[in-house]
Design a protein around this motif. Structure first.
Motif, PDB file in Angstrom:
ATOM      1  N   ARG A   1       0.849  -1.197   0.000  1.00 41.06           N
ATOM      2  CA  ARG A   1       0.000   0.000   0.000  1.00 41.06           C
ATOM      3  C   ARG A   1       0.881   1.241   0.000  1.00 41.06           C
ATOM      4  NH1 ARG A   1      -5.557  -0.905   3.078  1.00 41.06           N
ATOM      5  NH2 ARG A   1      -6.006  -3.016   2.376  1.00 41.06           N
TER       6      ARG A   1
ATOM      7  N   TRP B   1       1.160   5.463  -0.495  1.00 39.39           N
ATOM      8  CA  TRP B   1       0.378   6.701  -0.401  1.00 39.39           C
ATOM      9  C   TRP B   1       1.186   7.874  -0.946  1.00 39.39           C
ATOM     10  CZ3 TRP B   1      -0.372   9.826   4.734  1.00 39.39           C
ATOM     11  CH2 TRP B   1      -1.172  10.961   4.487  1.00 39.39           C
TER      12      TRP B   1
ATOM     13  N   TYR C   1      -2.789   4.796  -2.944  1.00 37.06           N
ATOM     14  CA  TYR C   1      -3.675   5.778  -2.335  1.00 37.06           C
ATOM     15  C   TYR C   1      -3.152   7.161  -2.719  1.00 37.06           C
ATOM     16  CZ  TYR C   1      -5.827   2.238   0.671  1.00 37.06           C
ATOM     17  OH  TYR C   1      -6.526   1.144   1.141  1.00 37.06           O
TER      18      TYR C   1
ATOM     19  N   HIS D   1      -7.314   4.320  -4.870  1.00 41.08           N
ATOM     20  CA  HIS D   1      -8.176   4.968  -3.883  1.00 41.08           C
ATOM     21  C   HIS D   1      -7.852   6.454  -3.874  1.00 41.08           C
ATOM     22  CE1 HIS D   1      -9.055   0.901  -2.519  1.00 41.08           C
ATOM     23  NE2 HIS D   1      -7.751   0.702  -2.360  1.00 41.08           N
TER      24      HIS D   1
ATOM     25  N   HIS E   1      -5.540   3.195   6.937  1.00 37.71           N
ATOM     26  CA  HIS E   1      -5.452   2.536   5.632  1.00 37.71           C
ATOM     27  C   HIS E   1      -4.280   1.556   5.550  1.00 37.71           C
ATOM     28  CE1 HIS E   1      -8.637   5.084   4.067  1.00 37.71           C
ATOM     29  NE2 HIS E   1      -8.023   6.128   4.586  1.00 37.71           N
TER      30      HIS E   1
ATOM     31  N   PRO F   1     -12.382   4.730   0.750  1.00 35.58           N
ATOM     32  CA  PRO F   1     -11.804   4.900  -0.588  1.00 35.58           C
ATOM     33  C   PRO F   1     -12.881   4.926  -1.664  1.00 35.58           C
ATOM     34  CG  PRO F   1     -10.660   3.189   0.651  1.00 35.58           C
ATOM     35  CD  PRO F   1     -11.895   3.541   1.431  1.00 35.58           C
TER      36      PRO F   1
END
Length: 366
Positions: free
Chosen positions: A6, A8, A31, A47, A71, A351
């Protein structure tokens, strides 16, 4: 099945839709957050979320820590409030989050162009002459000194991104003919001096000689200790773009990156003073044009995430990096549907799932 990493990106610039595309060469879940619901990065990410606007650096840090918790972020590439976030690297690490940015000390050094030039000059790196201007008298002295040396004076803020605020300084009075065509990139010396004298607080400006092109923008990848792993310069002449690995640019870049331990992704910009390359600007973040390096076989966004995960990216040898000359063509990018844009921020913690329309992935550098 192994869960995707993940990643960001916070409040990044629109061109980083291409940065996100390069990450697709690995199993990642991207993200992206922004205050502008129409930012293309929100639609390019898996997202896309609105983030709060107007927060202080301290308040934004709390938002970022909470966002990572909610998240379950693995890798965070901060742009907004990068320095405040980097100063709390240990707090993110305690949550299992790796920050992909240089150390706080390096970011602080280059937040101000004045501090950056002082530090680079002390390290023996090639910098142009410059004058720190805070008053009208300092402005006039700086301009007179440059003109006496046969230079064209120019002006830019002591802090800021890209070419924001750049102007050449002229003694020519304003004439109506200047209203024809495009707006001028110059400012009249007398008007500028009067504006500085009337300012309620001291200004923070740099006055320098105009530096000739071509501008060479060197994109860099370094390991966590600041050891340079890859660097390629991008040059431009009118519409034509090309790459360079000329040591006249890459050797000062290596010394800069390793002196200031500029970990992960950064960007070093050169221009030329009387034919000699000098360091113009240092960005402690990836450049907006970083994706162009895929034309010479480099996927630096993916390589940076691999480093953050403790892996060693496989990079092509330097003598294989030069691709063909090229031109840039703008691409159409989607934005989020209008109903999303009108939701209140407190309802945007979940999201937004978008239709999967991804380009064919590049060959992974693994």
């Amino acid at each position: 099945m192994i869960a995707p990493t993940r990643v960001w990106l916070n409040r990044t610039y629109a061109e980083n839709v291409f940065f996100i595309e390069l990450l697709r060469a690995a199993p990642v879940e991207v993200y992206a957050t922004h205050v502008d619901a129409d930012s293309p990065v929100l639609a390019a990410a898996d997202h896309g979320l609105l983030e709060p606007d107007g927060l202080s650096a301290e308040a934004y840090l709390e938002f970022a820590l909470d966002f990572c918790d909610r998240h379950r972020i693995d890798v965070f590439l901060p742009r907004l409030h990068q320095l405040a976030i980097a100063r709390h690297r240990a707090e993110f690490a305690a949550r299992g989050v790796t920050l992909v940015c240089p150390p706080a000390q390096a970011i602080a050094t280059f937040e101000s162009k004045v501090d950056g030039y002082v530090a680079m000059a002390a390290a023996g790196l090639p910098v142009p002459s410059w004058h720190h201007v805070r008053t009208a008298d300092e402005l006039l002295r700086a301009v007179e000194e440059l003109e006496y040396a046969g230079e064209q004076p120019c002006l830019k803020p002591a802090s800021g991104a890209g070419g924001e605020g750049f102007r050449t300084i002229t003694r020519e009075p304003f004439q109506l003919g200047q209203l024809a065509g495009w707006p001028s990139g110059s400012v009249q010396l007398g008007q500028l001096a009067d504006a500085i004298a009337d300012a309620p607080e001291p200004v923070d400006l740099l006055v320098m000689p105009y530096l000739a092109g071509p501008e060479v923008s060197v994109d860099c990848l370094a390991d966590q200790d600041g050891r340079l792993l890859a660097a390629v310069g991008r040059t431009k002449s009118s519409r034509r773009r090309s790459f360079t690995t000329d040591p006249v640019y890459l050797e000062p870049t290596r010394r800069l990156i390793e002196t200031f331990k500029m970990a992960y992704l950064s960007n070093v910009q050169f221009r030329h003073h009387r034919g000699v390359p000098v360091l113009l600007d240092i960005n402690t973040r990836p450049s907006g044009g970083l994706h162009q390096l895929r034309l010479c076989g480099l996927n630096l966004p993916l390589a940076a995430v691999q480093l953050a995960l403790g892996r060693v990216p496989v990079l092509p040898p330097a003598d294989e990096l030069l691709g063909e000359d090229y031109a840039l063509v703008a691409a159409i990018q989607p934005v989020l549907p209008l109903p999303v844009a009108h939701r209140q921020p407190e309802h945007l913690h979940q999201p937004v799932t978008l239709p999967a329309q991804r380009p064919e992935p590049l060959a992974a550098l693994v």
